[in-house]
Design a protein around this motif. Structure first.
Motif, PDB file in Angstrom:
ATOM      1  N   GLU A  14       1.097  -1.018  -0.280  1.00 31.77           N
ATOM      2  CA  GLU A  14      -0.193  -0.244  -0.538  1.00 31.77           C
ATOM      3  C   GLU A  14       0.541   1.457  -0.003  1.00 31.77           C
ATOM      4  O   GLU A  14       0.861   2.082  -0.645  1.00 31.77           O
ATOM      5  CB  GLU A  14      -0.839   0.022   1.194  1.00 31.77           C
ATOM      6  N   ARG A  15       2.200   1.253   0.863  1.00 36.28           N
ATOM      7  CA  ARG A  15       2.308   2.577   0.679  1.00 36.28           C
ATOM      8  C   ARG A  15       3.669   2.326  -0.624  1.00 36.28           C
ATOM      9  O   ARG A  15       3.619   3.530  -1.071  1.00 36.28           O
ATOM     10  CB  ARG A  15       4.055   1.866   1.886  1.00 36.28           C
ATOM     11  N   GLU A  46       1.976   1.670  -3.570  1.00 38.42           N
ATOM     12  CA  GLU A  46       1.220   2.670  -4.485  1.00 38.42           C
ATOM     13  C   GLU A  46       0.911   4.078  -3.609  1.00 38.42           C
ATOM     14  O   GLU A  46       0.999   4.656  -4.993  1.00 38.42           O
ATOM     15  CB  GLU A  46      -0.213   1.442  -4.026  1.00 38.42           C
ATOM     16  N   GLY A  47       1.132   4.581  -2.794  1.00 40.79           N
ATOM     17  CA  GLY A  47       1.034   5.999  -2.985  1.00 40.79           C
ATOM     18  C   GLY A  47       2.529   6.078  -3.116  1.00 40.79           C
ATOM     19  O   GLY A  47       2.166   7.475  -3.474  1.00 40.79           O
ATOM     20  N   ILE A  48       3.489   5.746  -2.778  1.00 40.00           N
ATOM     21  CA  ILE A  48       4.774   6.175  -3.837  1.00 40.00           C
ATOM     22  C   ILE A  48       4.593   6.632  -4.940  1.00 40.00           C
ATOM     23  O   ILE A  48       4.295   7.680  -5.495  1.00 40.00           O
ATOM     24  CB  ILE A  48       5.544   6.171  -3.155  1.00 40.00           C
ATOM     25  N   GLU A  49       3.888   5.542  -5.509  1.00 36.73           N
ATOM     26  CA  GLU A  49       3.927   5.849  -6.814  1.00 36.73           C
ATOM     27  C   GLU A  49       3.866   6.570  -7.492  1.00 36.73           C
ATOM     28  O   GLU A  49       3.551   7.523  -8.379  1.00 36.73           O
ATOM     29  CB  GLU A  49       3.475   4.503  -7.658  1.00 36.73           C
ATOM     30  N   ALA A  50       2.052   6.680  -6.982  1.00 35.74           N
ATOM     31  CA  ALA A  50       1.148   8.305  -7.063  1.00 35.74           C
ATOM     32  C   ALA A  50       1.765   9.328  -6.364  1.00 35.74           C
ATOM     33  O   ALA A  50       1.324   9.763  -7.521  1.00 35.74           O
ATOM     34  CB  ALA A  50      -0.426   8.003  -6.346  1.00 35.74           C
ATOM     35  N   THR A  51       2.915   9.710  -5.902  1.00 37.46           N
ATOM     36  CA  THR A  51       3.219  10.766  -5.228  1.00 37.46           C
ATOM     37  C   THR A  51       4.263  10.871  -6.467  1.00 37.46           C
ATOM     38  O   THR A  51       4.303  11.855  -6.905  1.00 37.46           O
ATOM     39  CB  THR A  51       4.126  10.756  -4.110  1.00 37.46           C
ATOM     40  N   GLU A  58       2.158  12.197  -9.484  1.00 38.02           N
ATOM     41  CA  GLU A  58       2.005  13.111  -9.284  1.00 38.02           C
ATOM     42  C   GLU A  58       3.628  14.581 -10.362  1.00 38.02           C
ATOM     43  O   GLU A  58       3.147  15.631 -10.422  1.00 38.02           O
ATOM     44  CB  GLU A  58       1.864  13.613  -8.272  1.00 38.02           C
TER      45      GLU A  58
END
Length: 244
Positions: free
Chosen positions: A121-122, A124-129, A132
C-alpha cells in the motif's frame, strides 16, 4: 570651442541614437521572462530533488517487499517440511512439537503477509506521488520552454533594434567634427548625457529652467560657440525652439 551650427544640432540625433542603444541594453538585461524563468528553475530543481527522494523511498519499499517475500518462502518451506514430518510421525511428543511449531509458523506467516500488504500500500502511495511529481515537473519544463522561446524572440527584436541604432549612431558620428564628438563623448561618459536641446529656456538635459543670467550669456554667445548646460554639464544645442 566652436563648431558649425548644423554639427551641433546633429548631436541631438546622436544622443537620440545613444538613448535607443541604452534603452535596448537595459531592456535586454531586464527581460520580463527572466524572473519567472528563475522561479521555474528553482521549482524544477525542487521537483527533481523531490522525485529523487521519492524514488529512493520506492526502491527501499520494494527491497522490503523482496525481503518479506523471502521470509515467507522460508516459512513455507519449514511448514512443508513440518507437515511431511507430521504425516510420517507416530510419536506423540514429536507430533505435539510439530503442531506447536506449525501454529507459530502460521502466526509468523500472517504477520509477514500483513506487513507485505502494508508495504505494498505504501508502494502504491509512493508511485502515485511520483506520477504527480512527474506531471508537475513536465508542466514546469513545458512552461520553461515556452518562456525561453518568448524571451529569445523578444531579445532578438531588441538586439536588432540595438544594431540599427548602433549603425545609425556610427553614421551620425562620422558627420560630427572630431573635437566636438570628443567633447560629447566625454560629457556623456561623465554625466550620462552628452547633448540636449535648450527648449523655451529649459535645458532638456536637466529639465531645469536656466536662470536669466545664464540665458543672457547664451544669447550673447556666437551661434557656433559650444555652450554647456550649467546643471547637467551636457552640450546645450540651440534651435528655433530655444526661446532666445
Amino acid at each position: 570651442m566652436k563648431a558649425p551650427v548644423a554639427a551641433q544640432r546633429r548631436l541631438l540625433d546622436l544622443q537620440a541614437a545613444d538613448n535607443r542603444i541604452l534603452q535596448a541594453n537595459r531592456a535586454i538585461q531586464t527581460l520580463p521572462q527572466q524572473a519567472r524563468l528563475a522561479e521555474l528553475e528553482r521549482l524544477s530543481a525542487a521537483a527533481r530533488a523531490e522525485y529523487g527522494a521519492a524514488s529512493g523511498e520506492l526502491e527501499q519499499a520494494r527491497l522490503e517487499i523482496s525481503r518479506i517475500e523471502a521470509d515467507v518462502e522460508t516459512v513455507s518451506a519449514r511448514e512443508k517440511r513440518d507437515r511431511e514430518r507430521l504425516a510420517s510421525s507416530s510419536s506423540t511428543k514429536d507430533i505435539q512439537g510439530l503442531e506447536s511449531e506449525l501454529a507459530s509458523l502460521a502466526t509468523r506467516r500472517s504477520t509477514l503477509e500483513d506487513a507485505e500488504l502494508e508495504v505494498m500500500e505504501r508502494v502504491e502511495g509512493i508511485e502515485a506521488t511520483l506520477a504527480e511529481i512527474a506531471t508537475r515537473r513536465d508542466d514546469l519544463a513545458t512552461e520553461e520552454r515556452l518562456l525561453v522561446a518568448e524571451r529569445d524572440a523578444q531579445r532578438g527584436t531588441l538586439e536588432r533594434q540595438r544594431e540599427a541604432a548602433t549603425s545609425e549612431r556610427a553614421a551620425i558620428a562620422a558627420e560630427v567634427p572630431a573635437d566636438l564628438l570628443a567633447l560629447y563623448e566625454r560629457q556623456r561618459e561623465r554625466y550620462g548625457i552628452g547633448a540636449a536641446l535648450l527648449q523655451r529656456g529649459i535645458s532638456l538635459g536637466s529639465n531645469v529652467a536656466l536662470t536669466a543670467e545664464d540665458l543672457d550669456a547664451i544669447r550673447r554667445a556666437d551661434p557656433e560657440d559650444v555652450v554647456l548646460c550649467p546643471d547637467s554639464s551636457c552640450i546645450l544645442v540651440r534651435t528655433e525652439e530655444s526661446g532666445l
